[in-house]
Scaffold this motif. Structure first.
Motif, mmCIF file in Angstrom:
data_model
loop_
_atom_site.group_PDB
_atom_site.id
_atom_site.type_symbol
_atom_site.label_atom_id
_atom_site.label_comp_id
_atom_site.label_asym_id
_atom_site.label_seq_id
_atom_site.Cartn_x
_atom_site.Cartn_y
_atom_site.Cartn_z
ATOM 1 N N GLU A 270 -3.297 -27.070 17.974
ATOM 2 C CA GLU A 270 -3.444 -26.123 16.872
ATOM 3 C C GLU A 270 -2.107 -25.453 16.606
ATOM 4 O O GLU A 270 -1.175 -25.593 17.388
ATOM 5 C CB GLU A 270 -4.506 -25.063 17.208
ATOM 6 C CG GLU A 270 -5.840 -25.625 17.680
ATOM 7 C CD GLU A 270 -6.558 -26.484 16.668
ATOM 8 O OE1 GLU A 270 -6.112 -26.595 15.506
ATOM 9 O OE2 GLU A 270 -7.588 -27.075 17.026
ATOM 10 N N ARG B 235 -3.936 -27.300 7.520
ATOM 11 C CA ARG B 235 -4.649 -26.455 8.479
ATOM 12 C C ARG B 235 -5.164 -25.220 7.756
ATOM 13 O O ARG B 235 -4.604 -24.803 6.753
ATOM 14 C CB ARG B 235 -3.716 -26.043 9.609
ATOM 15 C CG ARG B 235 -3.404 -27.167 10.563
ATOM 16 C CD ARG B 235 -2.608 -26.629 11.728
ATOM 17 N NE ARG B 235 -2.487 -27.603 12.785
ATOM 18 C CZ ARG B 235 -1.340 -27.936 13.349
ATOM 19 N NH1 ARG B 235 -0.220 -27.379 12.941
ATOM 20 N NH2 ARG B 235 -1.296 -28.804 14.331
ATOM 21 N N CYS C 196 -1.934 -30.881 10.061
ATOM 22 C CA CYS C 196 -2.458 -31.441 11.308
ATOM 23 C C CYS C 196 -1.622 -32.658 11.690
ATOM 24 O O CYS C 196 -1.421 -33.556 10.868
ATOM 25 C CB CYS C 196 -3.919 -31.840 11.118
ATOM 26 S SG CYS C 196 -4.628 -32.708 12.540
ATOM 27 N N CYS D 237 -7.254 -27.733 11.994
ATOM 28 C CA CYS D 237 -7.343 -28.803 10.995
ATOM 29 C C CYS D 237 -8.509 -28.537 10.047
ATOM 30 O O CYS D 237 -9.626 -28.258 10.479
ATOM 31 C CB CYS D 237 -7.533 -30.150 11.686
ATOM 32 S SG CYS D 237 -7.739 -31.522 10.538
#
Length: 87
Positions: free
Chosen positions: A79, A26, A19, A60
């Motif tokens: 993301e 992640r 992240c 995350c």
């Protein structure tokens, strides 16, 4: 923890970046399959139609939320998406 259902063994991500906000790893969150294209009403003959084998979305693991300092409300976090082309 779930796993991605890859339509073929390669290419697959060799590593998932952490992240960018908090540095946490992640985790796999969501998978988009090619059938979604027809559900969304795309015409497969259209050159702008998405053509994917699958798309794996990683978020995350701490579910961190950036804050918007001007309003004090939450904002969107970036993301990681890996798209595997169709076989």
């Amino acid at each position: 923890d779930a796993d991605v259902l890859w339509p073929r063994p390669e290419p697959c991500p060799s590593s998932i970046p952490p992240c960018p906000l908090c540095g946490a790893p992640r985790r796999f969150e969501l998978q988009l399959m090619p059938q979604l294209v027809s559900v969304l009403g795309f015409d497969a003959a259209d050159s702008t139609c998405p053509d994917i084998g699958t798309a794996a979305i990683y978020t995350c693991s701490r579910s961190c939320t950036p804050s918007n300092t001007s309003t004090g409300s939450g904002a969107y976090a970036e993301e990681f998406v890996f798209v595997q082309p169709p076989p």
